[in-house]
Design a protein around this motif. Structure first.
Motif, PDB file in Angstrom:
ATOM      1  N   LYS A   9       0.788  -1.227   0.128  1.00 23.08           N
ATOM      2  CA  LYS A   9       0.055  -0.077  -0.118  1.00 23.08           C
ATOM      3  C   LYS A   9       0.878   1.283   0.008  1.00 23.08           C
ATOM      4  O   LYS A   9       1.803   1.232   0.488  1.00 23.08           O
ATOM      5  CB  LYS A   9      -0.996  -0.037   1.091  1.00 23.08           C
ATOM      6  CG  LYS A   9      -2.014  -0.889   1.192  1.00 23.08           C
ATOM      7  CD  LYS A   9      -3.100  -0.714   2.107  1.00 23.08           C
ATOM      8  CE  LYS A   9      -4.436  -1.448   2.287  1.00 23.08           C
ATOM      9  NZ  LYS A   9      -5.292  -1.555   3.205  1.00 23.08           N
ATOM     10  N   LYS A  10       0.228   2.520  -0.746  1.00 25.34           N
ATOM     11  CA  LYS A  10       0.895   3.451  -0.469  1.00 25.34           C
ATOM     12  C   LYS A  10       0.838   3.937   0.890  1.00 25.34           C
ATOM     13  O   LYS A  10       0.169   3.538   1.679  1.00 25.34           O
ATOM     14  CB  LYS A  10       0.580   4.639  -1.607  1.00 25.34           C
ATOM     15  CG  LYS A  10       0.798   4.216  -3.032  1.00 25.34           C
ATOM     16  CD  LYS A  10       0.350   5.322  -3.930  1.00 25.34           C
ATOM     17  CE  LYS A  10       0.906   5.054  -5.235  1.00 25.34           C
ATOM     18  NZ  LYS A  10       0.780   6.124  -6.343  1.00 25.34           N
ATOM     19  N   LYS A  11       1.440   5.134   1.065  1.00 27.51           N
ATOM     20  CA  LYS A  11       1.694   5.543   2.603  1.00 27.51           C
ATOM     21  C   LYS A  11       0.793   6.874   2.937  1.00 27.51           C
ATOM     22  O   LYS A  11       0.058   7.627   2.029  1.00 27.51           O
ATOM     23  CB  LYS A  11       2.898   6.363   2.732  1.00 27.51           C
ATOM     24  CG  LYS A  11       4.262   5.111   2.651  1.00 27.51           C
ATOM     25  CD  LYS A  11       5.582   5.670   2.747  1.00 27.51           C
ATOM     26  CE  LYS A  11       6.598   4.996   2.467  1.00 27.51           C
ATOM     27  NZ  LYS A  11       6.697   4.547   1.289  1.00 27.51           N
ATOM     28  N   VAL A  12       0.535   6.968   4.080  1.00 26.73           N
ATOM     29  CA  VAL A  12      -0.177   8.317   4.622  1.00 26.73           C
ATOM     30  C   VAL A  12       0.851   9.226   4.964  1.00 26.73           C
ATOM     31  O   VAL A  12       2.084   9.028   5.473  1.00 26.73           O
ATOM     32  CB  VAL A  12      -0.922   7.715   6.082  1.00 26.73           C
ATOM     33  CG1 VAL A  12      -1.508   9.281   6.449  1.00 26.73           C
ATOM     34  CG2 VAL A  12      -2.180   6.933   5.658  1.00 26.73           C
ATOM     35  N   LEU A  13       0.800  10.508   4.624  1.00 26.18           N
ATOM     36  CA  LEU A  13       1.865  11.595   4.807  1.00 26.18           C
ATOM     37  C   LEU A  13       1.007  12.538   5.967  1.00 26.18           C
ATOM     38  O   LEU A  13       0.067  13.271   5.708  1.00 26.18           O
ATOM     39  CB  LEU A  13       2.091  12.343   3.590  1.00 26.18           C
ATOM     40  CG  LEU A  13       3.033  13.494   3.885  1.00 26.18           C
ATOM     41  CD1 LEU A  13       4.389  12.969   4.251  1.00 26.18           C
ATOM     42  CD2 LEU A  13       3.038  14.433   2.422  1.00 26.18           C
ATOM     43  N   ALA A  14       1.795  12.752   6.866  1.00 32.41           N
ATOM     44  CA  ALA A  14       1.249  13.801   7.939  1.00 32.41           C
ATOM     45  C   ALA A  14       2.300  14.860   7.812  1.00 32.41           C
ATOM     46  O   ALA A  14       3.341  14.829   7.667  1.00 32.41           O
ATOM     47  CB  ALA A  14       1.212  13.122   9.355  1.00 32.41           C
ATOM     48  N   LEU A  45       5.137  13.589  -2.356  1.00 30.07           N
ATOM     49  CA  LEU A  45       3.788  12.834  -2.493  1.00 30.07           C
ATOM     50  C   LEU A  45       3.900  11.634  -3.592  1.00 30.07           C
ATOM     51  O   LEU A  45       2.824  11.058  -3.776  1.00 30.07           O
ATOM     52  CB  LEU A  45       2.828  13.889  -3.004  1.00 30.07           C
ATOM     53  CG  LEU A  45       2.446  14.948  -2.280  1.00 30.07           C
ATOM     54  CD1 LEU A  45       1.687  15.939  -2.842  1.00 30.07           C
ATOM     55  CD2 LEU A  45       1.839  14.759  -0.798  1.00 30.07           C
ATOM     56  N   HIS A  46       4.803  11.174  -3.838  1.00 32.66           N
ATOM     57  CA  HIS A  46       5.199  10.541  -5.059  1.00 32.66           C
ATOM     58  C   HIS A  46       4.591   8.846  -4.466  1.00 32.66           C
ATOM     59  O   HIS A  46       4.117   8.225  -5.498  1.00 32.66           O
ATOM     60  CB  HIS A  46       6.612  10.268  -5.636  1.00 32.66           C
ATOM     61  CG  HIS A  46       7.532   9.325  -4.938  1.00 32.66           C
ATOM     62  ND1 HIS A  46       8.145   9.728  -3.500  1.00 32.66           N
ATOM     63  CD2 HIS A  46       7.952   7.993  -4.813  1.00 32.66           C
ATOM     64  CE1 HIS A  46       8.717   8.702  -3.190  1.00 32.66           C
ATOM     65  NE2 HIS A  46       8.729   7.900  -3.894  1.00 32.66           N
ATOM     66  N   ASP A  47       4.836   8.560  -3.441  1.00 35.85           N
ATOM     67  CA  ASP A  47       4.384   7.212  -3.045  1.00 35.85           C
ATOM     68  C   ASP A  47       3.190   7.443  -1.827  1.00 35.85           C
ATOM     69  O   ASP A  47       3.093   6.515  -0.972  1.00 35.85           O
ATOM     70  CB  ASP A  47       5.508   6.576  -2.308  1.00 35.85           C
ATOM     71  CG  ASP A  47       6.271   7.291  -1.090  1.00 35.85           C
ATOM     72  OD1 ASP A  47       5.690   8.474  -0.961  1.00 35.85           O
ATOM     73  OD2 ASP A  47       6.888   6.778  -0.463  1.00 35.85           O
TER      74      ASP A  47
END
Length: 343
Positions: free
Chosen positions: A3-8, A126-128
């Protein structure tokens, strides 16, 4: 498939609080914690096995190296952290006090507060990523940070990334000549998930508020207002698909009553009531709810399950010292299920 990541995205803060009488009896009258709303969300998600990375701005010094080591130990990806400026932001919180009551911020000229547009390569960051989370605390700092938040959500929107925002309102931070209503709607236009409460939505987004809601004072009245506010938020911001509202009432005797609601696909979901006497630390409970919300929606759980998990996590945080939670996902789910069955 991975899965792709969550970015905070938000400011990392060091929190200093007086120690308990037992701790202060020795050589440590003050205790240091690591926090910040968005970092608290990231810490919880990492602990619940969601791939999460954190974007902030830190000075390039030995203290930041220790911070990075800690974040990586917690399982948070740190490659998106930018190094600039000279200091980490700090806040001072009175022991056992509500965050809104006895807090002093020391965030001026922190590395994060001096971020400007163009400093962060959002395409690279934001690429992943498939989920971007931020809060209303960041744009409260100054116009430059607000502009960077807009830059970020615009970039995330272009990539089709889900965007969530916590409408946490801190009146002591909005001191740069702009009212929240002048800043926040432009950001929320890009958001898919909005979390807060009926009063924060009124202040930050201009939604209607019943000035006599406290006179009614019933669970039914508050939840009906949450439904009305949720619908209004979605009408104002058509991209928004989920609105969550929390209600926490603290008594002078340190009793807490807590419940929440979630509105999605034209239906409102409500949590059971949670009550307790005695709270170890009020800081970070809302962040834990936000994390639980992201956790459930990211994993495509059913709406009621999403709400139960987030509520249990937030309430459990009240019994943990420090800003971020160390609760295990299994225990949160079990507690939420048990309470639901008992109600």
């Amino acid at each position: 498939m991975r899965k792709k990541k969550v970015l905070a995205f938000g400011e990392l803060l060091l929190r200093i609080s007086p120690a308990s009488h037992e701790d202060a009896a020795g050589k440590h009258p003050m205790l240091l914690y690591m926090g910040g709303a968005e970092l608290n969300v990231a810490t919880a998600l990492a602990g619940w096995n969601v791939p999460v990375k954190y974007c902030t701005v830190l000075p390039d010094n030995f203290m930041s190296k220790h911070v990075i080591n800690y974040l990586e130990y917690k399982g948070i990806y740190t490659s998106s952290i930018v190094y600039a400026g000279k200091r980490i932001g700090v806040y001072y919180l009175e022991r056992g006090a509500d965050l809104k009551g006895s807090v002093v911020y020391d965030r001026e000229h922190s590395s994060f507060s001096e971020v400007t547009t163009g400093m962060i390569d959002w395409d690279k960051v934001l690429h992943d990523v498939e989920w971007f989370d931020f809060s209303a605390i960041s744009p409260a700092l100054n116009q430059n940070v607000a502009d960077v938040c807009l830059e970020a959500v615009e970039a995330a929107s272009r990539k089709g990334i889900t965007i969530s925002v916590d409408l946490n309102y801190r009146s002591r931070l909005w001191k740069y000549g702009k009212e929240p209503i002048e800043i926040m709607p432009k950001l929320v236009e890009h958001c898919d998930v909005v979390m807060g409460n009926i009063w924060a939505a009124n202040t930050l987004l201009g939604t209607a508020i019943d000035e006599h809601i406290h006179d009614k004072g019933t669970r039914e009245a508050y939840l009906e207002h949450a439904r009305t506010t949720s619908i209004e938020v979605m009408e104002k911001f058509p991209k928004c698909k989920v609105v969550a509202n929390t209600f926490r009432f603290d008594s002078k005797q340190n009793d807490v009553l807590y419940y929440t609601s979630l509105y999605k696909d034209g239906q409102q979901y409500n949590s059971p009531e949670w009550t307790c006497h005695g709270v170890k630390d009020r800081s970070g409970s809302g962040d834990c709810f936000m994390a639980g919300l992201v956790y459930g929606l990211y994993n495509q759980h059913e709406p009621q399950q999403v709400l139960e998990y987030a509520t249990a996590a937030a309430f459990g945080k009240l019994q943990e010292v420090g800003d971020a939670t160390d609760q295990e996902a299994f225990n949160i789910s079990r507690t939420a299920n048990e309470l639901t069955e008992n109600n």
